[in-house]
Design an enzyme around this catalytic site. Sequence first.
Site, mmCIF file in Angstrom:
data_model
loop_
_atom_site.group_PDB
_atom_site.id
_atom_site.type_symbol
_atom_site.label_atom_id
_atom_site.label_comp_id
_atom_site.label_asym_id
_atom_site.label_seq_id
_atom_site.Cartn_x
_atom_site.Cartn_y
_atom_site.Cartn_z
ATOM 1 N N SER A 24 51.613 -25.934 44.269
ATOM 2 C CA SER A 24 52.178 -25.507 45.156
ATOM 3 C C SER A 24 50.903 -25.076 46.157
ATOM 4 C CB SER A 24 53.076 -23.992 45.149
ATOM 5 O OG SER A 24 52.513 -23.447 44.199
ATOM 6 N N GLU A 26 49.622 -22.817 49.566
ATOM 7 C CA GLU A 26 49.707 -21.682 50.586
ATOM 8 C C GLU A 26 48.998 -21.752 51.817
ATOM 9 O OE1 GLU A 26 49.520 -17.703 48.598
ATOM 10 O OE2 GLU A 26 48.266 -17.081 50.356
ATOM 11 N N ASP A 118 49.876 -4.293 51.954
ATOM 12 C CA ASP A 118 48.822 -3.193 51.803
ATOM 13 C C ASP A 118 49.013 -2.388 53.173
ATOM 14 O OD1 ASP A 118 47.264 -3.900 49.660
ATOM 15 O OD2 ASP A 118 46.678 -5.502 50.385
ATOM 16 N N PHE A 228 36.785 -11.842 51.588
ATOM 17 C CA PHE A 228 37.943 -11.667 50.907
ATOM 18 C C PHE A 228 38.245 -11.126 49.698
ATOM 19 C CE2 PHE A 228 40.068 -15.850 53.282
ATOM 20 C CZ PHE A 228 40.042 -15.091 54.539
ATOM 21 N N HIS A 278 48.524 -22.936 41.986
ATOM 22 C CA HIS A 278 48.823 -22.765 43.429
ATOM 23 C C HIS A 278 47.383 -22.571 44.202
ATOM 24 C CE1 HIS A 278 51.199 -20.526 46.581
ATOM 25 N NE2 HIS A 278 50.235 -19.714 46.715
HETATM 26 P P1 FAD Z 1 52.839 -4.319 43.613
HETATM 27 O O1 FAD Z 1 53.352 -5.067 42.308
HETATM 28 O O2 FAD Z 1 54.226 -3.439 44.121
HETATM 29 O O3 FAD Z 1 51.951 -3.129 43.201
HETATM 30 C C1 FAD Z 1 50.622 -3.460 43.144
HETATM 31 C C2 FAD Z 1 49.859 -2.366 42.325
HETATM 32 O O4 FAD Z 1 50.461 -0.831 42.596
HETATM 33 C C3 FAD Z 1 50.152 -2.315 40.697
HETATM 34 O O5 FAD Z 1 49.440 -2.940 40.174
HETATM 35 C C4 FAD Z 1 50.361 -0.982 40.100
HETATM 36 O O6 FAD Z 1 49.122 -0.459 40.006
HETATM 37 C C5 FAD Z 1 50.881 0.076 41.628
HETATM 38 N N1 FAD Z 1 52.060 0.432 41.374
HETATM 39 C C6 FAD Z 1 53.253 -0.023 42.243
HETATM 40 N N2 FAD Z 1 54.334 0.490 41.928
HETATM 41 C C7 FAD Z 1 54.108 1.134 40.723
HETATM 42 C C8 FAD Z 1 54.905 2.091 39.856
HETATM 43 N N3 FAD Z 1 55.963 2.253 40.242
HETATM 44 N N4 FAD Z 1 54.144 2.886 39.121
HETATM 45 C C9 FAD Z 1 52.892 2.786 38.754
HETATM 46 N N5 FAD Z 1 52.076 1.727 39.527
HETATM 47 C C10 FAD Z 1 52.492 1.106 40.727
HETATM 48 N N6 FAD Z 1 49.733 -9.565 51.281
HETATM 49 C C11 FAD Z 1 50.284 -9.678 52.550
HETATM 50 O O7 FAD Z 1 50.319 -8.629 53.353
HETATM 51 N N7 FAD Z 1 50.782 -10.900 52.847
HETATM 52 C C12 FAD Z 1 50.925 -11.838 52.096
HETATM 53 O O8 FAD Z 1 51.502 -12.925 52.400
HETATM 54 C C13 FAD Z 1 50.362 -11.731 50.719
HETATM 55 N N8 FAD Z 1 50.289 -13.076 49.995
HETATM 56 C C14 FAD Z 1 49.947 -12.919 48.775
HETATM 57 C C15 FAD Z 1 50.018 -13.816 47.735
HETATM 58 C C16 FAD Z 1 49.480 -13.762 46.440
HETATM 59 C C17 FAD Z 1 49.493 -14.974 45.576
HETATM 60 C C18 FAD Z 1 48.656 -12.459 46.094
HETATM 61 C C19 FAD Z 1 48.137 -12.616 44.501
HETATM 62 C C20 FAD Z 1 48.559 -11.412 47.030
HETATM 63 C C21 FAD Z 1 49.179 -11.642 48.196
HETATM 64 N N9 FAD Z 1 49.240 -10.447 49.242
HETATM 65 C C22 FAD Z 1 49.690 -10.581 50.432
HETATM 66 C C23 FAD Z 1 48.378 -9.350 48.695
HETATM 67 C C24 FAD Z 1 49.294 -8.076 48.303
HETATM 68 O O9 FAD Z 1 50.180 -7.584 49.241
HETATM 69 C C25 FAD Z 1 48.553 -6.974 48.006
HETATM 70 O O10 FAD Z 1 47.776 -7.392 46.699
HETATM 71 C C26 FAD Z 1 48.987 -5.600 47.324
HETATM 72 O O11 FAD Z 1 48.038 -4.684 47.406
HETATM 73 C C27 FAD Z 1 49.677 -5.420 46.086
HETATM 74 O O12 FAD Z 1 51.101 -6.337 46.323
HETATM 75 P P2 FAD Z 1 51.873 -6.305 45.070
HETATM 76 O O13 FAD Z 1 52.961 -7.165 45.478
HETATM 77 O O14 FAD Z 1 51.148 -6.933 44.070
HETATM 78 O O15 FAD Z 1 52.285 -4.803 44.974
#
Ligand code: FAD
Length: 309
Positions: A24, A26, A118, A228, A278
Amino acid sequence: MAMDFDHQRTSRLTPDRRPGLQLSFEFFPPKTDAMEARFWDTLNRLAPLKPRFVSVTYGAGGSTRERTLRMVRQVKSDSGVDAAAHLTCVGASRDEVDAVIRGYQAAGIGRIVALRGDPPEGAGKPFEPHPQGYRNAADLVAGIRRIGDFDVSVAAYPEKHPQSPSWDADVDNLKRKLDAGATRAITQMFFDNADYLRFVERARRAGISAPIVPGIQPIHSFTQIASFAARNGAKIPDWLAERFEGLEDDPETHALVAAAVAAEQVLELVDEGVTEFHFFTLNRPNLVLALARLLGRRPERLEADAAVS
Ligand code: FAD
């Protein structure tokens, strides 16, 4: 020490004996006409590699909401490649995020990469959910699945999410996202394969069986990727920095070193049994085309296979 020179590396098997691969790619939504032209040029060059999907990111705080939807919709309609839209829950109420999900649904987009996102100040600041918003990515995945039968991917962190208090908390959080209805995890960029392999092992020990697809970042510009990486909590190992040292004004050698570094990374992963990748393309085709070729992915072979089946 005796070396096993006869050991057959998977990456060197003939095409008929090699395991099938899923790729895939991105992209990010372009801001200007020139960037948009590059987006389509890259897509047109990568589409013949028949990726499982092409995904389009969602700018911080939803700043690219309309552009992400437009690009994803057009990728699907113009290239025939399946498309995935990224989505975050930063700074938006559930109703607002649900409206975006329904917009994807209405546009026939069946795949979402679900992320927490974030704060606008950057990943260094603690995340505050919107008072009426989804609390984190797991909560968002559950919301998406309530609306429709989407194929959902979520993020994973081979070096641990910078805000995770511990490895256990990090892996538990990934498990919650998958249990909420995600199909696969895609990792943050990493450059030491040992970090990825150890992470997959931790996840398997915690009962996670879903695919954990390595996110591969080809290094088009070491300076840009190093910045980054710093922002995303991914480390640049000393050996990697040393390979690029002093190449700022030597683009040709930089490009050759970048290809060699990425080739080493993906072929080693294939030898470790990885079959899904990916690629973070940054809307540039060259390094991804070269890597796909090294992985044995050739448009002409895919055409021939399609003609036979
Ligand atoms: P989550 O999985 O919700 O949480 C991340 C961390 O927060 C967890 O590891 C944990 O430590 C803590 N946490 C969350 N909930 C709890 C809980 N209930 N209890 C305890 N700890 C908790 N960002 C963008 O803005 N746009 C994008 O398009 C984008 N694409 C991405 C694509 C990929 C493949 C990756 C790897 C990242 C991408 N990101 C993007 C970045 C991402 O938004 C950030 O890394 C963000 O900081 C965490 O998102 P997440 O979905 O992993 O969060």
